[in-house]
Design an enzyme around this catalytic site. Structure first.
Site, PDB file in Angstrom:
ATOM      1  N   HIS A  53       0.872  -1.180   0.000  1.00  0.00           N
ATOM      2  CA  HIS A  53       0.000   0.000   0.000  1.00  0.00           C
ATOM      3  C   HIS A  53       0.909   1.229   0.000  1.00  0.00           C
ATOM      4  O   HIS A  53       1.704   1.429   0.916  1.00  0.00           O
ATOM      5  CB  HIS A  53      -0.918  -0.004   1.218  1.00  0.00           C
ATOM      6  N   GLU A  56       1.631   3.822   3.034  1.00  0.00           N
ATOM      7  CA  GLU A  56       2.089   3.311   4.332  1.00  0.00           C
ATOM      8  C   GLU A  56       3.603   3.474   4.390  1.00  0.00           C
ATOM      9  O   GLU A  56       4.374   2.552   4.117  1.00  0.00           O
ATOM     10  CB  GLU A  56       1.634   1.862   4.498  1.00  0.00           C
ATOM     11  N   HIS A 148       3.266  -3.183   7.155  1.00  0.00           N
ATOM     12  CA  HIS A 148       2.173  -2.266   6.821  1.00  0.00           C
ATOM     13  C   HIS A 148       1.940  -1.291   7.970  1.00  0.00           C
ATOM     14  O   HIS A 148       2.445  -1.474   9.075  1.00  0.00           O
ATOM     15  CB  HIS A 148       0.869  -3.044   6.584  1.00  0.00           C
ATOM     16  N   GLU A 211       1.232  -4.958  11.175  1.00  0.00           N
ATOM     17  CA  GLU A 211       0.573  -3.649  11.184  1.00  0.00           C
ATOM     18  C   GLU A 211       1.221  -2.813  12.281  1.00  0.00           C
ATOM     19  O   GLU A 211       1.165  -3.166  13.458  1.00  0.00           O
ATOM     20  CB  GLU A 211      -0.924  -3.792  11.434  1.00  0.00           C
TER      21      GLU A 211
END
Length: 325
Positions: A53, A56, A148, A211
């Protein structure tokens, strides 16, 4: 030395596509993809990826610093290493993705979509990772950490998601997540189309999606918040002993149900600003729609990645149950 991130942002592919120094040889495989192999023997092959992504940015910056330190010999390379910046076009524009979420394109997911730059990139990344592992030492253990940051705030700010695989999760992988001071680990209950599921299912790698806080533009990240995971990644690259954990015990959750948006009247029973791991009690209505409601059937459940705006047929959230300690 070509800077890893700069080569993507400037679209300037390195003049020398391969080379070596006293410690290792290196080869550019693609834009934002470089393989580093130590001259001496190694016991692990590790993929570190970020930027699937494009907005990010903190994990991208972490990989840039690791790249620089390996080339400057301030970080010793004792494993075979593949560094990947996943979605160059989205990184350049500061977008999550250009046309479609790349982290739903792996395991052949790109074949169900109209061809685009991103579907082509997902296909090539699968090929690069497969070739990287296949060409490495046959006895080397395989690892993949896909880094991420999340769209929304989280009651547990840092966490890992482990793909649903047939083989038992690797002890070193689990220990590294613990040593990285992550707040939680989430175990998937079904196969997915994520990058980490691909490397786990198709390459037999011990893999995880990490994350690490919230997405911010380049230059606005406080990298001091990522010291623990950065330390662990560097220890893995140097093939040294993992550090001790410095937080309360890591919490473990399992996915018990996926929330699917089937109808136009779909609604989630929480505020749009509600954080990840928001709590529901038994009997609470989690989501409503004409064809199916979702109700909490366990004493306590939590929701991860709630998103009412997904297209019909896609996942609008995950329902989690905490596992016994």
């Amino acid at each position: 030395m070509t800077h890893f991130l700069h080569s993507v942002l400037s679209q300037q592919f390195p003049h020398a596509l391969q080379g070596e120094n006293h410690n290792f040889s290196w080869q550019w495989q693609d834009e934002g993809v470089i393989c580093l192999t130590p001259h001496h023997g190694y016991e692990k092959s590790i993929v570190l990826s970020a930027g699937i992504h494009g907005n990010e940015t903190a994990p991208i910056e972490l990989l840039e610093h690791i790249y620089q330190d390996v080339f400057q010999a301030s970080l010793t390379l004792n494993v075979r290493l593949l560094l990947v910046l996943g979605n160059p076009n989205a990184i350049r524009t500061g977008q999550r993705y250009i046309e479609y979420d790349m982290n739903r394109m792996f395991c052949g997911g790109y074949q169900q979509l109209e061809p685009s730059v991103e579907t082509q990139r997902a296909e090539r990344l699968e090929q690069h990772v497969q070739i990287f592992f296949e060409q490495g030492c046959s006895t080397a253990k395989r690892y993949h950490y896909d880094l991420h940051t999340a769209i929304r705030a989280s009651l547990l700010p840092t966490f890992a998601l482990l793909p649903h695989l047939e083989h038992v999760h690797d002890p070193l992988l689990l220990n590294s997540l613990n040593a990285a001071d992550l707040d939680a680990v989430v175990f998937h209950n079904t196969a997915g189309k994520t990058f980490s599921h691909f490397s786990g299912a198709y390459c037999q790698a011990a893999s995880a999606t990490l994350e690490l806080g919230q997405a911010k533009p380049f230059g606005q990240n406080d990298l001091s918040q990522f010291v623990a995971i950065d330390r662990v990644l560097r220890v893995l690259i140097a093939d040294e002993a993992l550090p001790s954990r410095h937080k309360t015990p890591i919490r473990r959750f399992k996915v018990i149900e996926s929330i699917l948006k089937k109808d136009d009247d779909f609604q989630l029973n929480l505020k749009s600003s509600a954080p990840n791991f928001s709590l529901f009690h038994q009997g609470d209505v989690i989501a409503t729609q004409q064809s199916q409601n979702y109700i909490a059937h366990e004493h306590e459940v939590r929701i991860l990645f709630p998103n009412v705006n997904v297209a019909k047929g896609l996942r609008a959230g995950l329902i989690l149950q905490e596992m016994s300690k």
